[in-house]
Design a protein around this motif. Structure first.
Motif, mmCIF file in Angstrom:
data_model
loop_
_atom_site.group_PDB
_atom_site.id
_atom_site.type_symbol
_atom_site.label_atom_id
_atom_site.label_comp_id
_atom_site.label_asym_id
_atom_site.label_seq_id
_atom_site.Cartn_x
_atom_site.Cartn_y
_atom_site.Cartn_z
ATOM 1 N N PRO A 178 0.838 -1.041 -0.019
ATOM 2 C CA PRO A 178 0.003 -0.014 -0.067
ATOM 3 C C PRO A 178 0.940 1.317 0.079
ATOM 4 N N MET A 179 0.375 2.243 -0.907
ATOM 5 C CA MET A 179 1.204 3.516 -0.864
ATOM 6 C C MET A 179 0.691 4.396 0.282
ATOM 7 N N ASP A 180 1.642 5.230 0.992
ATOM 8 C CA ASP A 180 1.256 5.991 2.076
ATOM 9 C C ASP A 180 0.974 7.601 1.490
ATOM 10 N N THR A 181 0.361 8.294 2.475
ATOM 11 C CA THR A 181 0.154 9.698 1.794
ATOM 12 C C THR A 181 1.166 10.343 1.224
ATOM 13 N N VAL A 182 2.472 10.319 1.945
ATOM 14 C CA VAL A 182 3.650 11.166 1.287
ATOM 15 C C VAL A 182 4.063 10.323 0.325
ATOM 16 N N GLY A 183 3.972 9.460 -0.016
ATOM 17 C CA GLY A 183 4.557 8.679 -1.485
ATOM 18 C C GLY A 183 3.300 9.034 -2.392
ATOM 19 N N PHE A 184 2.107 9.063 -2.226
ATOM 20 C CA PHE A 184 1.117 9.536 -3.122
ATOM 21 C C PHE A 184 1.143 10.952 -3.535
ATOM 22 N N GLN A 185 1.462 11.899 -2.621
ATOM 23 C CA GLN A 185 1.504 13.339 -2.800
ATOM 24 C C GLN A 185 2.962 13.439 -3.638
ATOM 25 N N ARG A 186 3.767 12.984 -3.245
ATOM 26 C CA ARG A 186 5.202 13.403 -4.129
ATOM 27 C C ARG A 186 4.947 12.458 -5.514
#
Length: 141
Positions: free
Chosen positions: A86-94
């Motif tokens: 699963p992708m986390d918020t930081v990775g998604f936003q980057r």
């Protein structure tokens, strides 16, 4: 900021009320299209562009949070590659960046984000109402 969105820097498409060009955001080009409303004079259009683009720039973080709230769960439920956790918020936003801005004659906006490999080449589109509230964030392309 006004000099970034000066109409003199944008191309007006012949026989239309459509202006197009680009500006730099975090050293990346962002394509931009402005559509004048029928009978809108240049000064009013310029003022409307400044107001909406100022809101867009000042709301970049808030918009990114909105996109994350709307689409991170979708990424993790339906768009993971084989073996990908699963992708986390930081990775998604980057992983997403603003690519295009459309300002329509009714003062609504569409913000188009490049999502790279997150959504396998699809774009994220955020629709913003004229009153600067979000309508939706969705995948296209």
């Amino acid at each position: 900021m006004e000099r970034l969105f000066n109409l003199d820097l944008f191309q007006k498409e012949p026989s239309t009320e459509v202006y197009s060009g680009s500006f730099q955001l975090n050293n990346q080009p962002v394509l931009t299209t402005f559509i004048a409303s029928e009978g809108e004079d240049r000064e009013s259009l310029q003022s409307r562009i400044y107001d909406r683009m100022r809101w867009m720039v000042n709301s970049l973080s808030r918009t990114l949070v909105y996109v994350t709230d709307e689409l991170l769960e979708t990424k993790n439920e339906s768009w993971l590659n084989a073996g990908e956790g699963p992708m986390d918020t930081v990775g998604f936003q980057r992983g997403i960046r603003l690519e295009e801005v459309f300002l329509h004659a009714d003062n609504s906006m569409e913000l188009v984000y490049h999502a790279g490999a997150i959504f396998w080449g699809h774009q994220v589109v955020v629709r913003v109402h004229p009153d600067q509230t979000y309508d939706y964030a969705t995948l296209e392309g």
